[in-house]
Scaffold this active site. Structure first.
Site, short mmCIF file in Angstrom:
data_model
loop_
_atom_site.label_atom_id
_atom_site.label_comp_id
_atom_site.label_asym_id
_atom_site.label_seq_id
_atom_site.Cartn_x
_atom_site.Cartn_y
_atom_site.Cartn_z
N TYR A 1 0.82 -1.22 0.00
CA TYR A 1 0.00 0.00 0.00
C TYR A 1 0.85 1.27 0.00
O TYR A 1 0.39 2.33 -0.39
CB TYR A 1 -0.93 0.04 1.23
CG TYR A 1 -2.07 -0.97 1.17
CD1 TYR A 1 -2.22 -1.84 0.11
CD2 TYR A 1 -3.00 -1.03 2.19
CE1 TYR A 1 -3.26 -2.77 0.07
CE2 TYR A 1 -4.05 -1.95 2.17
CZ TYR A 1 -4.17 -2.81 1.10
OH TYR A 1 -5.19 -3.72 1.07
N LYS B 1 2.80 -15.27 2.72
CA LYS B 1 2.72 -15.95 1.42
C LYS B 1 4.17 -16.27 1.05
O LYS B 1 4.66 -15.91 -0.03
CB LYS B 1 2.03 -15.04 0.40
CG LYS B 1 1.63 -15.70 -0.89
CD LYS B 1 0.49 -16.69 -0.75
CE LYS B 1 0.27 -17.40 -2.08
NZ LYS B 1 -0.63 -18.56 -1.96
N ASP C 1 -3.81 -17.86 1.87
CA ASP C 1 -4.97 -18.52 1.25
C ASP C 1 -5.56 -19.55 2.21
O ASP C 1 -6.78 -19.66 2.36
CB ASP C 1 -4.59 -19.14 -0.09
CG ASP C 1 -3.22 -19.79 -0.10
OD1 ASP C 1 -2.47 -19.61 0.87
OD2 ASP C 1 -2.89 -20.49 -1.08
N ASP D 1 -5.86 -6.30 5.86
CA ASP D 1 -7.02 -5.54 5.39
C ASP D 1 -8.15 -6.52 5.03
O ASP D 1 -9.31 -6.37 5.45
CB ASP D 1 -6.58 -4.74 4.15
CG ASP D 1 -7.61 -3.73 3.70
OD1 ASP D 1 -8.65 -3.61 4.36
OD2 ASP D 1 -7.37 -3.05 2.68
N ASP E 1 -11.62 -7.92 7.65
CA ASP E 1 -13.03 -7.77 7.25
C ASP E 1 -13.72 -9.13 7.22
O ASP E 1 -14.89 -9.26 7.59
CB ASP E 1 -13.14 -7.12 5.87
CG ASP E 1 -13.20 -5.59 5.98
OD1 ASP E 1 -12.88 -5.07 7.07
OD2 ASP E 1 -13.56 -4.93 5.00
#
Ligand code: NAD
Length: 363
Positions: A135, A190, A222, A246, A250
């Protein structure tokens, strides 16, 4: 000690008012000072994060934030939009650790999209690194591709990067938080594909050597996304980078079914923090006494625990919220057949009554 109160826009003012009533009955003698932020600050001072508000936030020991934003500001240039106030505060205060608990109260299991037995008693904490990763990594932009599958074509690119100190400090936050809970950290990466996250995994493993009393597990993102909906109760503390955090925070929020119940904290190196509900300013219900103030009241509890060294007071607030739910009192967002529907202020009344040992009759 001083708490900066930044109610913001929309339901922000209504829900923060209820949290302040809760703070008042605890009688902890913290000083509070209120300032405008977001759209309200833009209207009064022409900027969503005026100098005076920023100075107050910098000088305070903790910040209680409501929410900012309204659709009517969508046409403003980006730098003047209410949401920029949050980004500005995070940046100026160095708030690099975002803590989001996902707690499913036994009385609210029906609100989750998962089966009740999977979520009843769920209590996990997602710790998201907030100031690095893809980001913020440079360079980024658009250009003409010189290689890849389509040389000469227009392309866009971002840079994923993490430095050792950035990973070390967030790992410390996670291990220390786990010590206050069930002593288990799941670091999500990852590493099988990304250099950045192989480094992340290596550094988290190194920091773990200082916390032999805490269990550390590594999980690919994942798989973590899958496990969160398959067996969410297997997690205690989850720590991960900005982008994975992020998305996963959620996902975890939805396990509990209601955004009106979810507090959050963003901390700096000294555990000074900004505390806010996970939801926005909900302009659709603002001013109607419909908003659920519990996420903000629970954010106040997090503030007392993480920044103000008042764990006993935090426990009291959380127990009072449990008692109110057990008494069947609900705002519209968490209401179900057989429970009593009440407004924002009455919910504040009920929590205050539970704290002071009075009967919980909605006013
Ligand atoms: P939102 O979270 O404000 O609302 C989403 C839905 O949830 C709405 O239907 C709303 O009524 C409901 N809701 C939210 N909080 C609730 C509560 N406490 N009680 C009951 N119902 C609640 O998200 P949105 O509608 O996408 O955004 C509205 C505004 O908020 C936008 O301007 C957005 O930019 C801003 N926003 C601000 C923050 C923040 O201040 N941290 C975060 C997200 C969105």
């Amino acid at each position: 000690m001083k708490i900066a109160i930044l109610p913001g826009d929309g339901i922000g003012t209504e829900i923060v008012a209820q949290a302040l009533r809760v703070l008042e009955v605890l009688d902890l003698r913290f000083e509070t000072e209120t300032a405008l932020v977001g759209g309200a600050a833009y209207e009064a001072h022409g900027h969503p994060l005026p100098e005076g508000t920023l100075k107050l936030a910098q000088a305070a020991d903790a910040i209680l934030f409501g929410a900012v934003g309204d659709w009517k500001y969508d046409k403003l240039e980006r730098a003047l939009r209410p949401e920029q106030a949050i980004l500005g505060l995070r940046k100026q205060l160095g708030l690099f650790a975002n803590l989001r608990p996902a707690l499913c109260y036994p009385q609210l299991t029906h609100a989750s999209s998962l089966k009740p037995e999977l979520v009843a008693g769920l209590d996990l904490l997602i710790i998201r690194e907030l100031t690095g990763d893809i980001y913020f990594g440079q360079p980024r932009g658009r250009r003409t591709a010189v290689d890849g599958h389509f040389p000469g074509a227009e392309e866009a690119f971002d840079t994923m990067r993490y430095s050792r100190p950035e990973i070390e400090r967030i790992a410390h936050v996670a291990f220390q938080a786990a010590r206050r809970r069930h002593r288990k950290v799941t670091s999500v990466d990852k590493a099988n594909v990304l250099e950045t996250f192989q480094f992340w995994k290596d550094v988290v493993t190194e920091v773990h050597a200082q916390y032999p009393d805490v269990e550390l597990q590594h999980m690919y993102v994942d798989n973590a996304a899958m496990q969160l909906v398959k067996a969410p109760k297997a997690f205690d503390v989850v720590v991960t980078g900005n982008m994975f955090g992020d998305i996963l925070s959620d996902e975890a929020a939805m396990l509990t079914g209601s955004i009106g119940m979810l507090p959050s904290a963003s901390l700096d190196r000294q555990n000074k923090g900004l505390y806010e509900p996970s939801h926005g300013s909900a302009p659709d219900i603002a001013g109607k006494d419909l908003a659920n103030p519990l996420a903000t009241i629970l954010s106040l509890a997090m503030m007392l625990r993480y920044s103000l060294d008042q764990a006993a007071a935090a426990d009291r607030i959380e127990a009072a919220v449990q008692a109110v739910l057990a008494a069947g009192l609900r705002t519209a967002d968490i209401w179900s057949e057989g429970t009593t529907r009440i407004g924002t202020r009455a919910m504040g009344d009920a929590v205050v009554a539970a704290l002071t040992g009075k009967a919980m009759t909605p006013s």
